[in-house]
Write a protein that holds these residues in place. Sequence first.
Motif, mmCIF file in Angstrom:
data_model
loop_
_atom_site.group_PDB
_atom_site.id
_atom_site.type_symbol
_atom_site.label_atom_id
_atom_site.label_comp_id
_atom_site.label_asym_id
_atom_site.label_seq_id
_atom_site.Cartn_x
_atom_site.Cartn_y
_atom_site.Cartn_z
ATOM 1 N N TYR A 35 63.440 60.281 34.028
ATOM 2 C CA TYR A 35 63.665 59.083 34.529
ATOM 3 C C TYR A 35 61.998 58.667 34.580
ATOM 4 O O TYR A 35 61.306 59.321 34.988
ATOM 5 C CB TYR A 35 64.009 59.179 35.822
ATOM 6 N N ARG A 36 62.127 57.502 33.900
ATOM 7 C CA ARG A 36 60.611 56.855 33.964
ATOM 8 C C ARG A 36 60.753 55.193 34.376
ATOM 9 O O ARG A 36 61.418 54.525 33.718
ATOM 10 C CB ARG A 36 60.048 56.985 32.468
ATOM 11 N N TYR A 82 55.979 58.573 41.616
ATOM 12 C CA TYR A 82 56.109 59.719 42.088
ATOM 13 C C TYR A 82 56.441 60.540 40.731
ATOM 14 O O TYR A 82 56.611 59.894 39.764
ATOM 15 C CB TYR A 82 57.674 59.872 42.802
ATOM 16 N N ALA A 83 56.432 61.916 40.714
ATOM 17 C CA ALA A 83 56.764 62.753 39.789
ATOM 18 C C ALA A 83 58.202 62.953 39.773
ATOM 19 O O ALA A 83 58.811 63.904 40.444
ATOM 20 C CB ALA A 83 55.994 64.008 39.662
ATOM 21 N N PRO A 84 59.102 62.420 38.897
ATOM 22 C CA PRO A 84 60.570 62.690 38.769
ATOM 23 C C PRO A 84 60.909 64.283 38.674
ATOM 24 O O PRO A 84 60.458 64.971 38.021
ATOM 25 C CB PRO A 84 61.205 61.610 37.663
#
Length: 888
Positions: free
Chosen positions: A576-577, A565-567
């Motif tokens: 967030y990664r 997902y793309a945070p």
Amino acid sequence: MNALTPHNLLLAPGATHNDVDPEETAEWRDAFLALVATEGPDRARHILQELVRLARTQRIGWQPDLNTPYVNTVAAQDQPVFPGDLAIEERVASIVRWNALAMVVRANQAYGELGGHIASYASAADLFESGFNHFFRAREGLGEGQHRGDLVFFQPHSAPGVYARAFLEGRLSEQDLQHYRQELTAPGAGAQGLSSYPHPWLMPDFWQFPTGSMGIGPISSIYHARFMRYLTHRNLLDCTNRKVWGVFGDGEMDEPESMSALTLAAREGLDNLVWVVNCNLQRLDGPVRGNGRIIDELERLFAGAGWNVVKLVWGSDWDGLFARDLTGALVRTLEGTVDGQMQTFAAKDGRFNRDNFFGQNPELAALAQGMTDEQIDRLKRGGHDLVKIHAAYAAAARHQGQPTVILAHTKKGYGMGTAGQGKMTTHSQKKLDETDLIEFRNRFNLPLTDEQATSLAFFKPAEDSPEMRYLRSHRQALGGYLPRRETACEALPVPAIDSYAQFALQPQAKEMSTTMAFVRMLGGLLKDATLGPRIVPIVADEARTFGMANLFKQVGIYSSVGQRYAPEDIGSVLSYREALDGQILEEGISEAGAIASWTAAATSYTVHGLAMLPFYIYYSMFGFQRVGDAIWAAADQRARGFLLGATSGRTTLGGEGLQHQDGSSHLVAATIPNCKAYDPAYAGEMAVIVDAGMREMVTEQRDVFYYVTLMNENYAQPDLPPGAAEGVLRGCYVLQRFKAEGAPAGNAREATLLGSGAILTEVVKAAQQLAAEGIAATVVSVTSWSELARDGVACEQRAIALEDTPGTPWLAAQLAATSGPVIAATDYVRAVPETVRAFIPEGRRFVTLGTDGFGRSDTRAALREFFGVDAAAVVRAAKFALGATAAR
């Protein structure tokens, strides 16, 4: 499996009894059976899934039952060919059973107070033997291509059986077995004392995982399996061909830790994890689910959590009964028998079972008609049939995509006959009379005379016997003997302290919290080419709270599937990664999970032969108080790593209130022998502690772990005084001396003030105020009350033993250069500073201040005033002590 045939399937449990159109129902059944016969199971599963989807779309309020019929999952026709010599394996298992029984009974005949357990191993013996002979792989070595071994968690009450097998293998002597649970007296007899349960601390070359506190083993096994994936995905160590096996009890499944991480195991697809739940249907005092069925309950639980469930219920001698059961009467009766009644059947003989089980209806009676009472008595449950066990284990070992649980039906006290099989008192059975011993001998066809049996003689076949050759060859093929703990591990160099902590050693009065200083140091350590990749940062779910968000991008959060997902904060510097090779283990809101994760990393040096260095940071209140038992187990396992109790103390976390404010963690930490606990007030002190801890654990490879408390309060950080490092590590050092203002030279009253952690700044303020009022004051920074106490006790014990050089307690030596009463103030309960009272120089008054009682929500200043640990309280205490001294 004892598969249900099309005939008895029609009347199997779960069939609808109020069928309004039986003819139409029969047509649907015939159609489905034809589909299975012509198109195969894959097509049948597809159609069923489609029907389920359609039923949900139509909102008819139905979903499939999570329970399957009460028969084996692996059908008899699907069982692989048994690869061993069944007769030899049964003989070896019987010999191990006897030696385990003899060991426990001998110990209790001799002393009567040592305890021990016979019945648990009696139920699990075949489960263990199948694993030892065919599945549990030992470490071959640490070289390229060598198998590093499976991880095996043993049911704790079955430890006597593991010792008994090690005796046959030549790893334990008869003298060792004679000193079961006699660890202190054994060395005097030239023997090794055998610990009650699996304890690596007590038997560091034997046991690998401590499981004596039930529930800790299950959750630990899950996180060890996940940590193996972590090592693989980060390209640190290939663990793809290794398994984690856990043998646990059905009563143990009631422990919350046993169940708390089931969904994690399924979510992570941990097909390297196999649990064997020994369903002997009995807890310590009675049935696990006397009025229900524990195997059904566990099947629903594990299946619902996403595990692959393998039911191992009935032995091979039931296959013929199921095959002849054309009406489904046997399956229906078993389905309707609750566990309490099943235990009654286990405790009774063949005649009773003929009359009361098979005699329930004519159909069952007909099934048993051709069987003798002895044959009925010897009908095995699945967990006592080596062929069925092997089939279940093989199915679990080859299953992919999910963790597997094998629900193995056994009898507690199996083979103990009238002395204990299936009885309510079985768990505590430790003594058998001569008749019971003879009966046990006969039941398992042991080559013992009556005299040998009644005298509880240990038995070991000749070294060149078929049994011994078989046992050795199978273990050699699997890499060697188990359990076995090894510590061969490459030492790790630690970077110079000024390369990552110079800012902390010489902060030049910059304001910061010790938490922020730690996070900055951690970021620097992660950049070190050698040590950095071996560091494992762990948080329960408070990384942003502790200022660790900058590490998200630097090293990433471990995820077995990467980031799909793309945070929301993707454009942020601190976004967030998640990543497959991420380094941070962010465990969600689960301190139990996080400490299990920490333990897996902290014991990697022994479990995997690869040193890792975990730093687990958490609210200090949610450590020893919440998961203290798990920390104790980690200590038993000789963990090496850092526990960081952040927002520590009872007044540093102002508004959070009673449930969050920690006043006792240092008291509990002091009870763990291999835990070094520190409460530094300044960043420089913390840097010295972290540096020394790293060197002690990964370079010198000592079996200790560190607990360091951190604060979130910002204040000016002084430079670490020259030469203070030794005092920081030993527990205290003289921080500063304040001369009395206006007092005649050499005639001023003086007080010595001890402070630690969050309250040291208050102690310094108090010293300044006392000096302004004409009272000289010396401030001693205490970094570890427990290290001071241990040092003092060690000196005292040497003196009691009349040693020539008992030494002087470090605290006493430091206080020798000071004078006046001693006031000690901490952010913890008074019992913490009270631990050093015995080592205060004679004749000097000692007053302790602490935060006893429940916490409150308010400002730090208000809290410190309320608990009486602020500067004003320290001043009052010093004046009181000075007055009392003058009065005497």
